[in-house]
Design a protein around this motif. Structure first.
Motif, PDB file in Angstrom:
ATOM      1  N   ASN A  19      39.575 -26.147  41.647  1.00 23.15           N
ATOM      2  CA  ASN A  19      40.640 -25.198  41.972  1.00 23.15           C
ATOM      3  C   ASN A  19      41.707 -25.256  40.878  1.00 23.15           C
ATOM      4  O   ASN A  19      42.285 -26.315  40.625  1.00 23.15           O
ATOM      5  N   SER A  63      40.797 -17.341  40.626  1.00 26.43           N
ATOM      6  CA  SER A  63      41.884 -17.841  39.775  1.00 26.43           C
ATOM      7  C   SER A  63      43.141 -18.163  40.573  1.00 26.43           C
ATOM      8  O   SER A  63      43.894 -19.063  40.195  1.00 26.43           O
ATOM      9  N   ILE A  72      35.331 -20.481  42.338  1.00 29.01           N
ATOM     10  CA  ILE A  72      36.618 -20.355  43.009  1.00 29.01           C
ATOM     11  C   ILE A  72      37.472 -19.373  42.219  1.00 29.01           C
ATOM     12  O   ILE A  72      37.406 -19.311  40.988  1.00 29.01           O
ATOM     13  N   ALA A 118      39.683 -21.486  50.394  1.00 29.38           N
ATOM     14  CA  ALA A 118      39.637 -22.719  49.613  1.00 29.38           C
ATOM     15  C   ALA A 118      40.539 -23.807  50.185  1.00 29.38           C
ATOM     16  O   ALA A 118      40.234 -24.993  50.067  1.00 29.38           O
ATOM     17  N   GLU A 119      41.624 -23.414  50.829  1.00 34.32           N
ATOM     18  CA  GLU A 119      42.568 -24.419  51.328  1.00 34.32           C
ATOM     19  C   GLU A 119      42.109 -25.011  52.654  1.00 34.32           C
ATOM     20  O   GLU A 119      42.143 -26.230  52.850  1.00 34.32           O
ATOM     21  N   GLY A 167      43.106 -19.413  43.507  1.00 33.17           N
ATOM     22  CA  GLY A 167      42.807 -20.509  44.412  1.00 33.17           C
ATOM     23  C   GLY A 167      42.666 -20.112  45.863  1.00 33.17           C
ATOM     24  O   GLY A 167      42.743 -20.973  46.743  1.00 33.17           O
ATOM     25  N   LYS A 168      42.430 -18.844  46.143  1.00 33.34           N
ATOM     26  CA  LYS A 168      42.364 -18.395  47.534  1.00 33.34           C
ATOM     27  C   LYS A 168      40.959 -18.485  48.104  1.00 33.34           C
ATOM     28  O   LYS A 168      40.782 -18.961  49.231  1.00 33.34           O
ATOM     29  N   THR A 227      44.705 -24.227  40.852  1.00 32.64           N
ATOM     30  CA  THR A 227      46.081 -24.358  41.342  1.00 32.64           C
ATOM     31  C   THR A 227      46.454 -25.810  41.633  1.00 32.64           C
ATOM     32  O   THR A 227      47.552 -26.245  41.299  1.00 32.64           O
ATOM     33  N   ASP A 228      45.554 -26.567  42.260  1.00 34.49           N
ATOM     34  CA  ASP A 228      45.865 -27.951  42.621  1.00 34.49           C
ATOM     35  C   ASP A 228      44.833 -28.962  42.122  1.00 34.49           C
ATOM     36  O   ASP A 228      44.898 -30.142  42.470  1.00 34.49           O
TER      37      ASP A 228
END
Length: 593
Positions: free
Chosen positions: A172, A225, A223, A244-245, A227-228, A174-175
């Motif tokens: 991911n 870009s 995944i 994804a979260e 991060g959803k 983002t994180d």
């Protein structure tokens, strides 16, 4: 008499009234209520005149009617933002962004010299922001990493749900959370620090679950870009979409008839590209969860796919030895032909340069401007066994996008880092990182290049051609250490731990032991003469009849002083054993001469 000629009856004709009021009265039988506004002279501009109090009632009514429909002040917009064009809006936002940066830099700047430096850095930052937004920012970072023994390795394993071979990795952006897919149909989510955050069980692992789950092996992960969304493709041809979260089920995309072998998102969008063993490449839109287009395909099953910022994707066809580039804007398809036995995967370094790997153990460097590879490196990971003619398959490639850093993995227990020089059309071997035994089925860099994540399995992800019983099905996270981080540590001499100037060019035979020797484009006779020079540099060991050194450290010169390259090469037994017959044959050739 013709019908369009009217007879004149002088007896019935009457003289027409001369005045305007008389004509209207004769026509309508009443007087017309027309305001008697003062006439203005011809050619004079219109000027507002004061209305006298002696105006008629009809004039007052007309004035009140005009005032009634006069636009109110509340209807007029307070600013011109609603009426500005797209170009004006871009200019306004750019000016606001520049003012914010200037205020930030002015607060940090104290002296006049600092202000000049900050103005230069401001221009550089603006230029980098523009290039980064368009995906055209290229950085050279390959030589900024420290030696192989300075990197740290952590192993992530989930024996409860992933007891079969791991096939794919997704990170991911983002994180930096890590997702791993397996042949048992499960997906496990880890944090970058090694903590297990969640599991998507397969249908067989949890039959009571009502939501759809994978019933077959998971071969591909991707995944978005932002991060959803997380998407996964399995052996049955199904593509599942997850959050994804939270790892919740969103939707499924069904169009392929055979195993989905590759998934990739176009960067910055929710456009998804998929490839399959049914020889087709599809385009999807995850905003509407809908199928968009069938892009065509190959003559064999498609084994790899990749995409960056442009509305295009690149695929490889395995046994058909071709690479296809699909340009959606131009509605064209470009085909490149290679000489690899089977092109199993592809990775884009930037929009114009890409890498491919195959079952013959080779890695090829390509450019979109040429139909043939720029460089073809053979046997990059050694041979399967000593004195065996079969090379190690290159099973995975990874690239740090828009940089000059790439990595390759195989089944020899090593991950090799490469420096990509697109201008010189060459690949330079940087270092080899020892990992746990097993087959590297997937490789991915984090967005900042600080981590390299690999999926290790006992077998290949598409078949059990080879089985390593000593291997473990796990995720390996390699923390790459840079020279700046080494300088920050007290008591560390960076000059002895860096790889600057110690690049190794790999020859066509896969020998990575000689520095500054380029035999990638030469003939076999040139290779033999250069290798003879290596043997002569070893002194009189060959003439004394003593056993030869198996490792390649004798050609490294001053690198043996710190023991750095020796420690990394002692773990690579495949390359050492491969060099034995070649070196002995050259020694015999030299003695005969």
């Amino acid at each position: 008499m013709p019908f369009f000629v009217k007879a004149k009856n002088n007896s019935q004709t009457k003289p027409s009234p001369k005045g305007r009021k008389e004509r209207r009265k004769a026509k309508f039988g009443r007087e017309s209520k027309v305001a008697n506004f003062p006439k203005r002279k011809r050619g004079s501009k219109f000027q507002d005149e004061e209305i006298e109090s002696s105006a008629s009632s009809s004039d007052e009514e007309q004035i009140e009617h005009i005032k009634r429909f006069k636009p109110d002040d509340s209807m007029v917009p307070d600013s011109d933002e609603e009426h500005e064009t797209a170009q004006e809006k871009k200019e306004r936002l750019a000016n606001e962004y520049i003012k914010e940066l200037e205020t930030m830099k002015s607060l940090a700047a104290e002296d006049a010299d600092d202000k000049e430096q900050h103005s230069v850095s401001l221009q550089q930052q603006l230029r980098e922001d523009v290039l980064k937004a368009s995906g055209k920012l290229h950085k050279k970072v390959a030589l900024t990493y420290a030696a192989a023994e300075n990197h740290t390795i952590s192993i992530l394993q989930c024996k409860k749900f992933q007891w079969k071979t791991l096939t794919s990795i997704a990170i991911n952006p983002t994180d930096n959370s890590i997702f791993s897919g397996s042949l048992d149909g499960s997906i496990v989510k880890y944090s970058i620090f090694g903590e297990r955050l969640g599991v998507i069980k397969s249908f067989h692992q949890n039959p009571s679950e009502t939501e759809p789950r994978h019933k077959a092996a998971v071969f591909a992960l991707a995944i978005s870009s932002n991060g959803k969304y997380l998407v996964s493709g399995d052996e049955s041809g199904m593509i599942y979409v997850w959050e994804a979260e939270t790892l919740r089920y969103v939707d499924k995309l069904k169009r392929h008839t055979r195993a989905v072998t590759g998934l990739v998102f176009r960067r910055g969008t929710l456009t998804l590209y998929s490839c399959s063993l049914d020889r087709l490449v599809f385009e999807w839109c995850l905003e509407n969860m809908a199928f968009v287009d069938n892009l065509g395909g190959h003559s064999c099953g498609v084994l790899g796919i990749d995409a960056l910022y442009r509305p295009s994707c690149i695929t490889v066809g395995g046994a058909d030895e071709t690479v296809n580039v699909y340009a959606m804007e131009e509605d064209k398809q470009f085909q490149f032909t290679g000489k690899q036995v089977s092109i199993d995967g592809v990775k884009l370094v930037n929009e114009n340069t890409f890498l491919t790997h195959g079952q013959d153990g080779s890695v090829c460097l390509w450019s979109t401007n040429r139909k043939r590879p720029l460089q073809h490196l053979k046997v990059t990971h050694g041979y399967i066994a000593p004195h065996s003619p079969e090379p190690q398959w290159v099973t995975a490639l990874a690239s740090l996008v828009n940089t000059d850093l790439a990595a390759s993995g195989s089944g020899d227990g090593m991950i090799r880092l490469w420096r990509v020089d697109a201008q010189a059309h060459k690949l330079f071997a940087l270092q080899r990182i020892a990992i746990p035994p097993g087959f590297v089925n997937s490789l991915e860099f984090t967005a900042d290049g600080s981590k390299l994540v690999a999926a290790i399995g006992r077998t290949h992800k598409h078949g059990r051609w080879f089985v390593n019983k000593k291997a473990k099905n796990c995720v390996v996270v390699i923390s790459l250490v840079t020279l700046e981080q080494m300088r920050s540590k007290p008591g560390v001499d960076v000059s002895t731990s860096s790889d600057d100037g110690n690049e190794i060019e790999v020859s066509q035979n896969g020998d990575a032991g000689s520095e500054n020797i380029d035999v990638s484009e030469g003939s076999d006779e040139d290779n033999e003469t250069e290798c003879e020079q290596e043997e002569n540099s070893d002194g009189e060991e060959d003439e004394s009849g003593e056993d030869e050194k198996i490792s390649d450290d004798d050609s490294d010169g001053e690198n043996n002083a710190d023991g750095r390259r020796k420690s990394s090469r002692e773990l690579d037994t495949s390359d050492q054993e491969v060099n034995i017959p070649r070196r002995k044959s050259l020694v015999l050739l030299k003695r005969r001469r």
